[in-house]
Design an enzyme around this catalytic site. Structure first.
Site, PDB file in Angstrom:
ATOM      1  N   GLU A 114      -0.354   6.747  26.390  1.00 38.35           N
ATOM      2  CA  GLU A 114      -0.554   6.833  27.838  1.00 38.35           C
ATOM      3  C   GLU A 114       0.135   8.118  28.305  1.00 38.35           C
ATOM      4  O   GLU A 114       1.347   8.160  28.503  1.00 38.35           O
ATOM      5  CB  GLU A 114       0.009   5.586  28.524  1.00 38.35           C
ATOM      6  CG  GLU A 114      -0.703   4.317  28.064  1.00 38.35           C
ATOM      7  CD  GLU A 114      -0.156   3.042  28.684  1.00 38.35           C
ATOM      8  OE1 GLU A 114       0.553   3.135  29.715  1.00 38.35           O
ATOM      9  OE2 GLU A 114      -0.422   1.956  28.139  1.00 38.35           O
ATOM     10  N   GLU A 157       0.703   3.028  37.459  1.00 33.80           N
ATOM     11  CA  GLU A 157      -0.436   3.198  36.542  1.00 33.80           C
ATOM     12  C   GLU A 157      -1.308   4.301  37.135  1.00 33.80           C
ATOM     13  O   GLU A 157      -1.807   4.170  38.249  1.00 33.80           O
ATOM     14  CB  GLU A 157      -1.205   1.891  36.411  1.00 33.80           C
ATOM     15  CG  GLU A 157      -0.384   0.705  35.921  1.00 33.80           C
ATOM     16  CD  GLU A 157      -0.201   0.683  34.418  1.00 33.80           C
ATOM     17  OE1 GLU A 157      -0.916   1.449  33.719  1.00 33.80           O
ATOM     18  OE2 GLU A 157       0.646  -0.100  33.920  1.00 33.80           O
ATOM     19  N   HIS A 160       2.687   5.172  33.679  1.00 34.88           N
ATOM     20  CA  HIS A 160       1.810   4.607  32.652  1.00 34.88           C
ATOM     21  C   HIS A 160       0.356   4.961  32.950  1.00 34.88           C
ATOM     22  O   HIS A 160       0.035   5.605  33.948  1.00 34.88           O
ATOM     23  CB  HIS A 160       1.965   3.086  32.599  1.00 34.88           C
ATOM     24  CG  HIS A 160       3.218   2.611  31.927  1.00 34.88           C
ATOM     25  ND1 HIS A 160       3.221   1.999  30.697  1.00 34.88           N
ATOM     26  CD2 HIS A 160       4.508   2.663  32.315  1.00 34.88           C
ATOM     27  CE1 HIS A 160       4.469   1.690  30.352  1.00 34.88           C
ATOM     28  NE2 HIS A 160       5.267   2.085  31.335  1.00 34.88           N
ATOM     29  N   HIS A 197       4.602   4.374  26.600  1.00 35.74           N
ATOM     30  CA  HIS A 197       3.548   4.054  25.639  1.00 35.74           C
ATOM     31  C   HIS A 197       2.954   5.381  25.179  1.00 35.74           C
ATOM     32  O   HIS A 197       2.435   6.146  26.004  1.00 35.74           O
ATOM     33  CB  HIS A 197       2.485   3.159  26.276  1.00 35.74           C
ATOM     34  CG  HIS A 197       2.971   1.766  26.552  1.00 35.74           C
ATOM     35  ND1 HIS A 197       2.536   1.019  27.624  1.00 35.74           N
ATOM     36  CD2 HIS A 197       3.867   0.990  25.897  1.00 35.74           C
ATOM     37  CE1 HIS A 197       3.138  -0.161  27.615  1.00 35.74           C
ATOM     38  NE2 HIS A 197       3.951  -0.203  26.572  1.00 35.74           N
TER      39      HIS A 197
END
Length: 484
Positions: A103, A346, A258, A100
């Protein structure tokens, strides 16, 4: 060959910068990477070149055959003692970041990680030398360079009232706050919803005995021929490039980096009914251990308390589908289309934090990034050959966990590579290993796996397969056609 003035200028600039950054011999003393700010695409590519120039013997740079929608390279740097080739019995690992585009922490961490591996290898850090000498490590800092540029440009255009002198200063002091702009690629397609959705096949197959459970190559091609993903969006060039990279490479372990939360996420990413519910894979216990290896080594991820959006994850880990279902994600595609076990990390609540925060983010994640790579070496590995000593590729390796005297089949096979080498990540325990290949008699060995902390060689279990009789081969062919 006569070089144009442009190429001559480019050559002299790169030569000068390489000398300026890496002219000091032996111990790595000078630093070219800015540790307190973000790198745009040109700076990112240049940084990889600089690192390669400092450590040419243990690094190799390559681009995937296809470029991004806006024609930017999808670049990878390899670290290994033989970086240009796959060595039998040396497992391969990958980190992919910036899928992404907005990100961005993983992108910067991988640049810093590449610099760190180079630096510490030269400084004779024993752990890093053992890791690099026994692993072939692929780092892709950006899978979506177009999205990064879109996010950065949008942030610059919307912060004019803050009177930053230039875009670099803006990224250092402010970052980017928009949660959507730049997330997708230049065609506004979310790449982590754009992979062939192999989960629908595996859930259907699970209702039948002796079903396919890995290397769903034909299923991948069937979906790609439809020209659209499970979200009814066209397949993107970045997705196709990475999908074939995954399918053709002998990766064993991987992670996708991410931002947006602080948690280690493991398969499956979607449930059979597409509802939010725990959906464990056949390797659920192993995946939990891999997730904990990252979260426990992180300075904050596994600590108790709420994180982003008032969410709390016990031990800093979550099953993907239990968190929220994702259709067409890269994580499950790795597991079902290849030998590679992938998790998604994440790395923080802010997607595009100010550059001045990157140093603390590196401090939080440095140990985790290394510890997770070390997990490439748990379980077993070996060579599969025939009685003439020839390698047997594409052999199926089935695993049975032996507990309380019973054989429990782990319904996820792996296959041997072109050189006949295989790798199977396994937690501690007693196992029966069964190897099958058309034209040969199946072979079984029993092993006790006892993984050690920071080991860099999995337990070796080789197989020599005996030629099957014509009657046995004919029976294998009949069974093969039946199961098809």
């Amino acid at each position: 060959m006569i070089l144009s003035s442009f190429h001559l200028l480019k050559f002299f600039i790169l030569t000068f910068l390489t000398f300026a950054c890496f002219g000091k011999p032996h111990r790595y003393q000078n630093r070219c990477l800015e540790h307190d700010n973000h790198h745009n695409t040109e700076e990112m590519l240049a940084a990889l070149d600089y690192i390669h120039a400092q450590c040419p013997d243990i690094t190799h740079i390559y681009d995937l055959p296809l470029r991004s929608t806006e024609n930017r390279p999808l670049r990878v740097i390899i670290f290994s003692d033989q970086p240009k080739i796959h060595e039998p019995l040396e497992p391969e690992f990958k980190y992919v970041a910036n899928m992404h585009g907005n990100e961005v922490v993983g992108r910067e961490l991988l640049l810093r990680l590449a610099e760190y591996l180079c630096q510490e290898y030269q400084n004779q850090n024993e752990q890093i030398q053992n890791l690099v000498d026994n692993t072939r490590i692929h780092l892709m800092p950006s899978m979506n360079p177009d999205g990064w540029e879109i996010a950065a440009e949008y942030a610059w255009n919307t912060t004019q009232d803050l009177a930053f002198s230039d875009i670099s200063t803006m990224m250092k002091e402010y970052g980017a706050k928009d949660w959507i702009m730049g997330r997708a690629n230049a065609n506004d397609i979310d790449l982590n919803r754009n992979f062939p959705n192999l989960d629908k096949f595996i859930y259907a197959y699970n209702h039948h005995s002796h079903h396919k459970n890995n290397h769903l190559d034909m299923e991948t091609f069937r979906l790609l021929l439809k020209d659209h993903d499970c979200m009814k969006k066209p397949y993107q060039i970045e997705t196709v490039a990475v999908a074939f990279w995954i399918m053709k490479s002998p990766f064993v372990l991987s992670a996708n980096l991410h931002n947006g939360d602080l948690v280690a996420n493991y398969p499956y990413d979607t449930s059979e009914n597409n509802h939010k519910q725990y959906s464990g894979s056949p390797d659920d216990y192993l995946f939990r251990q891999l997730a904990e290896a990252y979260s426990y080594a992180h300075k904050q991820m596994s600590s108790p308390g709420q994180r982003c959006d008032n969410e709390h994850f016990k031990d800093g880990i979550t099953n993907g589908a239990a968190w929220y279902p994702v259709c067409g994600g890269m994580q499950d595609f790795n597991y079902l289309a290849s030998n590679c076990f992938e998790l998604t990390f994440e790395l923080g609540c802010d997607k595009f934090p100010p550059g001045k925060e990157l140093k603390s983010l590196w401090d939080d994640n440095q140990h985790s990034l290394i510890q997770y790579m070390m997990k490439t070496h748990i379980g077993i590995k070996g060579l599969i050959r025939n009685e003439e000593g020839e390698s047997i590729s594409n052999a199926g390796i089935k695993i049975y966990h032996i507990k309380d005297g019973e054989l429990n089949y782990i319904d996820h096979d792996v296959k041997s590579n072109l050189d006949g080498d295989y790798y199977r990540l396994l937690p501690d325990g007693l196992y029966a290993i069964e190897v099958n290949s058309l034209g040969y008699k199946k072979a079984i060995q029993y092993v006790t796996v006892q993984n050690q902390i920071n080991q860099v060689n999995a337990q070796r279990v080789d197989f020599v397969l005996k030629q099957a009789t014509m009657e046995e081969i004919n029976r294998q062919e009949v069974m093969k056609k039946y199961w098809k």
